[in-house]
Structures are given as structure tokens and as C-alpha cells.
Write a protein that holds these residues in place. Structure first.
Motif: not given
Length: 311
Positions: A27-32, A64-66
Motif C-alpha cells: 500500500x502506497x499513499x501519495x500527497x502527504x 509508504x507515504x509520499x
């Protein structure tokens, strides 16, 4: 004795087949730290973050957050509350990566401007992560753009290698952002049942996309691969992510880290795609392997009522 050895061999082969067939997803999560036009105060952004982290904790997911660098500063000064949200992610055991400073796609700017955008976020993140006992090593391309010319594609590779970044691919791409925009709009409407309807439709849509790319990966590699999912740190996922993760588990998926997923040799597959579109790595590999139109059929469509809400 020989019978016992034969039985043991059969058992080991069966276990190996079961392990090999285990469906996995990172699971990867963008726009943090967050992306929502509604959750636009420190308190509301903290609430959104806590809800996202709660879903991940419940399902034992290490994500992992970006991070977009410009979300951490205002008028040239850092925003302590935004860094506080990033600390929440780190304390919960998640990793953070670079999503550039201004979320600029390489297709639209020069290689030099792109490198400056990468370093703009790097400057804000690397020292912070080091002080928190973490490491900055992953990079996620804005819009999944990797160059619309050979020169830009090659320049991007040089830039990221120069700064020692590991590129974070995506196999399960989607139009989640349209659902997120519709959900934000619905939360401000008088129709109290609409947000719930959007959430349930969204989860079904995402599962359809998982199955779509699952089938394509099987066609390319003749086996399951550990998938990498892209979603965003938005209000929709703060409400619906728990249900989505439950559906994935019911479907037989095991949650793995991005690092674990990238150990699979499928991620060494050649990617020669050059184009304007930001697309799944599954499709990049398929285009490189000269797959034709029939291979790409069956992609899930966004329901009309969702599209209408975004107008």
C-alpha cells in the motif's frame, strides 16, 4: 523410508506452491501530509491523518507515504503542524518518500527544473527523517510521468540515480482522485446518504481494478506478482480505506512492504514506454513486450454519477 521421503517431497512441493500463489500487495499513499479541500485546518488534517493511520493499524499494514514538499512550508517558513503529521506516520511504523516539492511532472518542464523540484522536497525531508531515525530512499513520480521523450526519460533516470533514489513503481493505478473529488462535494451536500454510496462504489471499483491488473500480471508473468497500489491521503480514504483493506484480505491478499514487493524479479522487467500518459507499470511492461489492444481491454470505468459529481 523411500515412501516417507516421497511423502515429504510432495508436502514440501505443495507448501511451496501455496506460498508462491499467495497474493500480495503493498500500500502506497501519495500527497502527504493530506490532500482535501474540506479538511483544511490543522485540527481537521490531524483528524484525517489519525483515521488513515487507524485503518492501517487495524489491518497491520506498513505503508509508504509520499510527501509533497510545498505542503510543509508557507511564505518560506516551515509549518510545524505539517511536520507533526509526518511524525505520526513515522511513529506508526510507516516509511516516507519524496513526491517532489511542487508536484511537477517531467513531461511539462526541463530536466534541470525537475531536478530542482526533486531537491526542493529532499531538502525539507532528508534532515527531518534523519533526526527521526528514518531514511529517505523512495521516490514517486508525480502523475506517474517518466518522460514523453527519450531524452527526458533518460534524464530522469540519471537524476534519480545521482541522488540515490529508488523509484517506486505502481501496478494498480486507478482514477481514485475522481471519487475523492466527488466525496468531498458530497460531504458538503444535504444528501446524507450520498457519501456512503460513494464509499461503497469506490471500494467495488478499486477491487475491480485490483482484479483487472491481477489478470494482466498473470498474462505477462504466468504467476501472481506482489502488486503495488496507489491511493492518496484524502478524506475519502480516511473513511473508506478500512473497508477496502478488509475486501483485499477477504480476496486472499497479504499486505507487504514496498521493499518486500520490490524484491520480486518482475520489477526488473524492461520498460521502454515513452509517452504523455502516466500509466501502470503493468501497461509499461506490456507495451514494451509489444502487447496489442486486446490485452488492455476490460479496464474498469468510473460510474457516471461519480463523474457528474466532479463537474
Amino acid at each position: 523410508m523411500r515412501l516417507h521421503r516421497l511423502l515429504l517431497l510432495i508436502i514440501l512441493q505443495s507448501l511451496a506452491k501455496q506460498v508462491f500463489a499467495q497474493k500480495q500487495i503493498a500500500i502506497t499513499i501519495d500527497d502527504l501530509p493530506t490532500v482535501s479541500r474540506i479538511m483544511n485546518t490543522d485540527a481537521l488534517r490531524a483528524e484525517l491523518t489519525d483515521q488513515l493511520l487507524g485503518h492501517l493499524k487495524q489491518h497491520k499494514v506498513q505503508a509508504t507515504g509520499y510527501v509533497i514538499g510545498e505542503k510543509l512550508v508557507k511564505d518560506g517558513k516551515i509549518i510545524p503542524a505539517q511536520y507533526g503529521l509526518l511524525r505520526k506516520w513515522l511513529k506508526a511504523g510507516h516509511s516516507l518518500g519524496n513526491h517532489t516539492f511542487g508536484h511537477l511532472g517531467i513531461n511539462d518542464i526541463s530536466a534541470a527544473a525537475y531536478e530542482a523540484d526533486v531537491l526542493g522536497a529532499d531538502t525539507l525531508l532528508r534532515g527531518f527523517l534523519h533526526r527521526e531515525g528514518a531514511e529517505l530512499k523512495y521516490f514517486r513520480h508525480p502523475y506517474l510521468h517518466r518522460g514523453n521523450t527519450a531524452e527526458k526519460r533518460d534524464s530522469l533516470e540519471i537524476i534519480l540515480a545521482k541522488h540515490k533514489y529508488i523509484q517506486a513503481p505502481v501496478t494498480v493505478d486507478n482514477d481514485e482522485y475522481l471519487f475523492a473529488a466527488a466525496f468531498d462535494k458530497a460531504m458538503g451536500s444535504k444528501n446524507q446518504s450520498l457519501p456512503d454510496s460513494i464509499s461503497k462504489t469506490y471500494v467495488k471499483y478499486m477491487m475491480d481494478y485490483v482484479h483487472y491488473y491481477e489478470s494482466q500480471a498473470d498474462s505477462l508473468f504466468h504467476r501472481p506478482i506482489p502488486h503495488i497500489l496507489l491511493i492518496h491521503a484524502n478524506l475519502l480514504n480516511s473513511k473508506a480505506l478500512g473497508l477496502f483493506l478488509s475486501r483485499l484480505k477477504e480476496d486472499g491478499y497479504q499486505f507487504v512492504t514496498l521493499q518486500k514487493a520490490l524484491e520480486d524479479p518482475c520489477y526488473l522487467t524492461e520498460d521502454r514506454y515513452i509517452g504523455k500518459r502516466g500509466i501502470s507499470w503493468i501497461h509499461r511492461w506490456a507495451i514494451t513486450k509489444d502487447k496489442k489492444g486486446a490485452f488492455f481491454k476490460g479496464e474498469p470505468a468510473v460510474p457516471k454519477f461519480i463523474s457528474d459529481l466532479t463537474q
